[in-house]
Enzyme design. Structure first.
Site, PDB file in Angstrom:
ATOM      1  N   ASP A  52       0.755  -1.259  -0.001  1.00  0.00           N
ATOM      2  CA  ASP A  52       0.061  -0.208  -0.081  1.00  0.00           C
ATOM      3  C   ASP A  52       0.786   1.169   0.014  1.00  0.00           C
ATOM      4  O   ASP A  52       1.936   1.268   0.339  1.00  0.00           O
ATOM      5  CB  ASP A  52      -0.907  -0.102   1.395  1.00  0.00           C
ATOM      6  N   ARG A  59      -1.204   8.828 -10.095  1.00  0.00           N
ATOM      7  CA  ARG A  59      -0.903   7.719  -9.223  1.00  0.00           C
ATOM      8  C   ARG A  59      -0.456   6.689  -9.933  1.00  0.00           C
ATOM      9  O   ARG A  59       0.087   5.868  -9.583  1.00  0.00           O
ATOM     10  CB  ARG A  59      -2.367   7.424  -8.954  1.00  0.00           C
ATOM     11  N   GLU A  78     -12.237  -4.724  -3.788  1.00  0.00           N
ATOM     12  CA  GLU A  78     -12.974  -3.381  -3.617  1.00  0.00           C
ATOM     13  C   GLU A  78     -11.965  -2.138  -4.749  1.00  0.00           C
ATOM     14  O   GLU A  78     -12.830  -1.212  -4.915  1.00  0.00           O
ATOM     15  CB  GLU A  78     -12.811  -2.572  -2.191  1.00  0.00           C
ATOM     16  N   ASN A  79     -11.145  -2.625  -5.015  1.00  0.00           N
ATOM     17  CA  ASN A  79     -10.021  -1.741  -6.042  1.00  0.00           C
ATOM     18  C   ASN A  79     -10.854  -1.230  -7.208  1.00  0.00           C
ATOM     19  O   ASN A  79     -10.410  -0.307  -7.872  1.00  0.00           O
ATOM     20  CB  ASN A  79      -8.605  -2.072  -6.021  1.00  0.00           C
ATOM     21  N   GLU A 129       1.058 -11.976  13.085  1.00  0.00           N
ATOM     22  CA  GLU A 129       1.683 -10.842  13.973  1.00  0.00           C
ATOM     23  C   GLU A 129       1.540  -9.864  12.613  1.00  0.00           C
ATOM     24  O   GLU A 129       1.909 -10.058  11.548  1.00  0.00           O
ATOM     25  CB  GLU A 129       2.970 -11.136  14.112  1.00  0.00           C
TER      26      GLU A 129
HETATM   27  C1  IPE Z   1      -5.270  -2.461   0.050  1.00  0.00           C
HETATM   28  O1  IPE Z   1      -5.070  -1.052   0.094  1.00  0.00           O
HETATM   29  C2  IPE Z   1      -5.256  -3.448  -1.117  1.00  0.00           C
HETATM   30  C3  IPE Z   1      -3.975  -3.485  -1.774  1.00  0.00           C
HETATM   31  C4  IPE Z   1      -3.073  -2.865  -1.455  1.00  0.00           C
HETATM   32  C5  IPE Z   1      -4.046  -4.240  -3.085  1.00  0.00           C
HETATM   33  P1  IPE Z   1      -6.260  -0.377  -0.184  1.00  0.00           P
HETATM   34  O2  IPE Z   1      -5.390   1.154  -0.399  1.00  0.00           O
HETATM   35  O3  IPE Z   1      -7.242  -0.532  -1.313  1.00  0.00           O
HETATM   36  O4  IPE Z   1      -6.956  -0.037   1.290  1.00  0.00           O
HETATM   37  P2  IPE Z   1      -7.907   1.064   1.882  1.00  0.00           P
HETATM   38  O5  IPE Z   1      -8.659   1.486   1.089  1.00  0.00           O
HETATM   39  O6  IPE Z   1      -6.934   2.120   2.392  1.00  0.00           O
HETATM   40  O7  IPE Z   1      -8.479   0.297   3.053  1.00  0.00           O
HETATM   41  C1  IPE Z   2      -1.652   0.086  -3.285  1.00  0.00           C
HETATM   42  O1  IPE Z   2      -1.222   1.776  -3.263  1.00  0.00           O
HETATM   43  C2  IPE Z   2      -1.931  -0.593  -4.654  1.00  0.00           C
HETATM   44  C3  IPE Z   2      -3.552  -0.768  -4.800  1.00  0.00           C
HETATM   45  C4  IPE Z   2      -4.330  -0.933  -3.919  1.00  0.00           C
HETATM   46  C5  IPE Z   2      -3.672  -1.305  -6.182  1.00  0.00           C
HETATM   47  P1  IPE Z   2      -2.569   2.576  -3.081  1.00  0.00           P
HETATM   48  O2  IPE Z   2      -3.012   2.805  -4.791  1.00  0.00           O
HETATM   49  O3  IPE Z   2      -3.687   2.139  -2.424  1.00  0.00           O
HETATM   50  O4  IPE Z   2      -1.962   4.048  -2.828  1.00  0.00           O
HETATM   51  P2  IPE Z   2      -2.498   4.797  -1.616  1.00  0.00           P
HETATM   52  O5  IPE Z   2      -2.946   4.297  -0.379  1.00  0.00           O
HETATM   53  O6  IPE Z   2      -3.500   5.436  -2.391  1.00  0.00           O
HETATM   54  O7  IPE Z   2      -1.333   5.821  -1.365  1.00  0.00           O
HETATM   55 MG    MG Z   3      -4.156   2.611  -0.493  1.00  0.00          MG
END
Ligand code: IPE
Ligand code: IPE
Ligand code: MG
Length: 247
Positions: A27, A40, A74-75, A214
């Site tokens: 993340d 992004r 959810e992405n 953990e």
């Molecule tokens: C979790 O991160 C999913 C991945 C890293 C693939 P998200 O960015 O989707 O999670 P939230 O929305 O912050 O909970």
């Molecule tokens: C994780 O990085 C990758 C995916 C969830 C696909 P994010 O895209 O969630 O990055 P932030 O959390 O917005 O910084």
């Molecule tokens: Mg994220």
């Protein structure tokens, strides 16, 4: 680069017991890009490079199972261009793995609901799994269109179908049967789950499997994550006292 880096407090990971299975919630890609005034998608490209390095490092130090969270159920809520960019990176990695990693020891598996992927993506997924299945190295689970709840729903449906067909009785349903029906069936549960980017939540990652994992929440964005951060998490893990409900 030396495989075994010394962490700050001078304990080397050579001297500690390593977890058998590590999960990583990759993340912070978006925030990493924003900080640099980049789109992004640039964060996802950088994150994909980090993934390559860290997966290799885990294999080099002898980790047996690594599960990386790459895209959640959810992405899909994200803008179309962002989703497309992530899928493109996923595809590039799968093609690279087929062409360049032929002599590799890593076993590649995909966990998640793959029914939504296009036929060409599905073919790449299956070829990667097929080509690597007889290797003897680290098992790398790539969680794509993965959701912990979705995984449990699938398992419950499979079990219900077996009960309906008389293959199983209701009394056969126990925790082991559920473990046997989720994507990571036959694999040990994760011992350590690392979440870079500083968020204190699971975001639907390995809900069933993480009962006694953990957690290590780290204040670093995934594209900046280095082998030194992994060492730090491993040393922190080694200091934890896991009780599994006992004393
Ligand atoms: C979790 O991160 C999913 C991945 C890293 C693939 P998200 O960015 O989707 O999670 P939230 O929305 O912050 O909970
Ligand atoms: C994780 O990085 C990758 C995916 C969830 C696909 P994010 O895209 O969630 O990055 P932030 O959390 O917005 O910084
Ligand atoms: Mg994220």
């Amino acid at each position: 680069m030396a495989i075994f880096n010394k962490a700050k407090d001078n304990i080397s990971i050579k001297d500690i017991e390593l977890p058998e299975h590590i999960g990583i919630i990759m993340d912070g890609n978006g925030r990493w890009a924003k900080k640099r005034g980049l789109p992004r998608t640039a964060g996802h490209t950088a994150g994909a490079q980090t993934f390559r390095k860290i997966a290799r490092y885990c294999s080099d130090i002898g980790i047996k199972y690594l599960t990386v969270y790459a895209f959640s159920t959810e992405n899909w809520k994200r803008p179309k261009e962002e989703v497309n960019a992530i899928m493109k990176l996923f595809k590039e990695y799968m093609i690279e793995a087929i062409n360049d990693f032929q002599d590799d020891s890593i076993v590649v598996k995909f966990i998640g609901d793959r029914s939504v992927f296009s036929p060409d993506m599905l073919e790449l997924i299956e070829r990667n799994e097929q080509d690597s299945k007889d290797r003897d190295g680290m098992v790398l689970n790539i969680a794509m269109n993965y959701g912990g709840r979705d995984e449990i729903v699938h398992a419950v449906r499979n079990i219900a179908q077996d009960v309906k067909e008389g293959i199983l009785s209701v009394d056969d349903i126990d925790a082991q049967l559920i473990s046997d029906n989720i994507y990571t069936a036959t694999q040990p549960d994760p011992d350590l789950i690392i979440r870079p980017s500083g968020e204190y939540r699971t975001s639907n990652f390995l809900l069933w499997q993480s009962a006694y994992a953990e957690y290590c929440i780290m204040d670093v964005l995934w594209p900046d994550f280095k082998s030194e951060h992994l060492d730090k998490a491993l040393i922190e893990f080694a200091k934890r006292n896991r009780r599994f409900g006992g004393i």
